[in-house]
Design an enzyme around this catalytic site. Structure first.
Site, short mmCIF file in Angstrom:
data_model
loop_
_atom_site.label_atom_id
_atom_site.label_comp_id
_atom_site.label_asym_id
_atom_site.label_seq_id
_atom_site.Cartn_x
_atom_site.Cartn_y
_atom_site.Cartn_z
N ALA A 50 42.48 33.98 38.58
CA ALA A 50 41.89 33.53 37.53
C ALA A 50 40.67 33.87 36.92
O ALA A 50 40.25 34.37 36.14
CB ALA A 50 42.23 32.04 36.92
N CYS A 51 39.70 33.73 37.95
CA CYS A 51 38.20 34.09 37.72
C CYS A 51 38.17 35.59 37.63
O CYS A 51 37.46 36.17 36.80
CB CYS A 51 37.58 33.54 39.04
SG CYS A 51 37.51 31.81 39.13
#
EC number: 1.11.1.24
Length: 160
Positions: A50-51
């Site tokens: 996600a990052c």
């Protein structure tokens, strides 16, 4: 042990000052962005799914943010060395601040208790702050869902 953040920023609050090391060497401070809007996105960890998606999304839209006169800064508790590797691996163009001591995360209220699979731990809650040219918090996104987030932030920033 790092303290838990008990701070909760609100719209119209003065953005907390910061001075942190950044990827590529050097440092970054709030004063570097004086007189222009700034997007600060906090993310938990370099090179996680996600990052990475979030940072790539902000990088893809960086020319539009720049054209609108809006600066972007990513912040995580990872080291400068980790940031440098992350930037190279994914060709990121967003400056990344290293908040290893969690001072900025605490000041912005994003260092909080989290839980996963029944285990509780301290960590960065994915959050984004839009700081106006006047240095005041103009918009807050808490517990961000990554899909479409960079586009939402760009739209809000253009309305300033």
């Amino acid at each position: 042990m790092t303290e838990v953040s008990t701070i909760q920023l609100n719209l119209g609050d003065k953005a907390p000052d910061f001075h942190l090391p950044r990827d590529g060497g050097g440092d970054v401070r709030l004063a570097d962005f004086a007189g222009k809007p700034l997007v600060v996105y906090f993310y938990p960890k370099d090179d996680t799914t996600a990052c990475t998606t979030e940072s790539i999304s902000f990088t893809a839209l960086a020319p539009e943010f720049h054209k609108a006169g809006i600066a972007i800064l990513g912040v995580s508790p990872d080291s400068v060395k980790s940031h440098d590797k992350f930037v190279r691996k994914h060709a990121l163009s967003i400056p990344l601040a290293s908040d290893e001591e969690k001072t900025m995360a605490i000041a912005y209220g994003v260092w909080r208790e989290k839980s996963m699979y029944g285990r509780t731990y301290m960590g960065v809650v994915r959050s984004t702050f839009l700081i106006g040219a006047d240095g005041l918090i103009a918009r807050i996104w808490d517990k961000v869902k990554v899909a479409g987030h960079a586009e939402d932030v760009l739209a809000a920033a253009k309305e300033l």
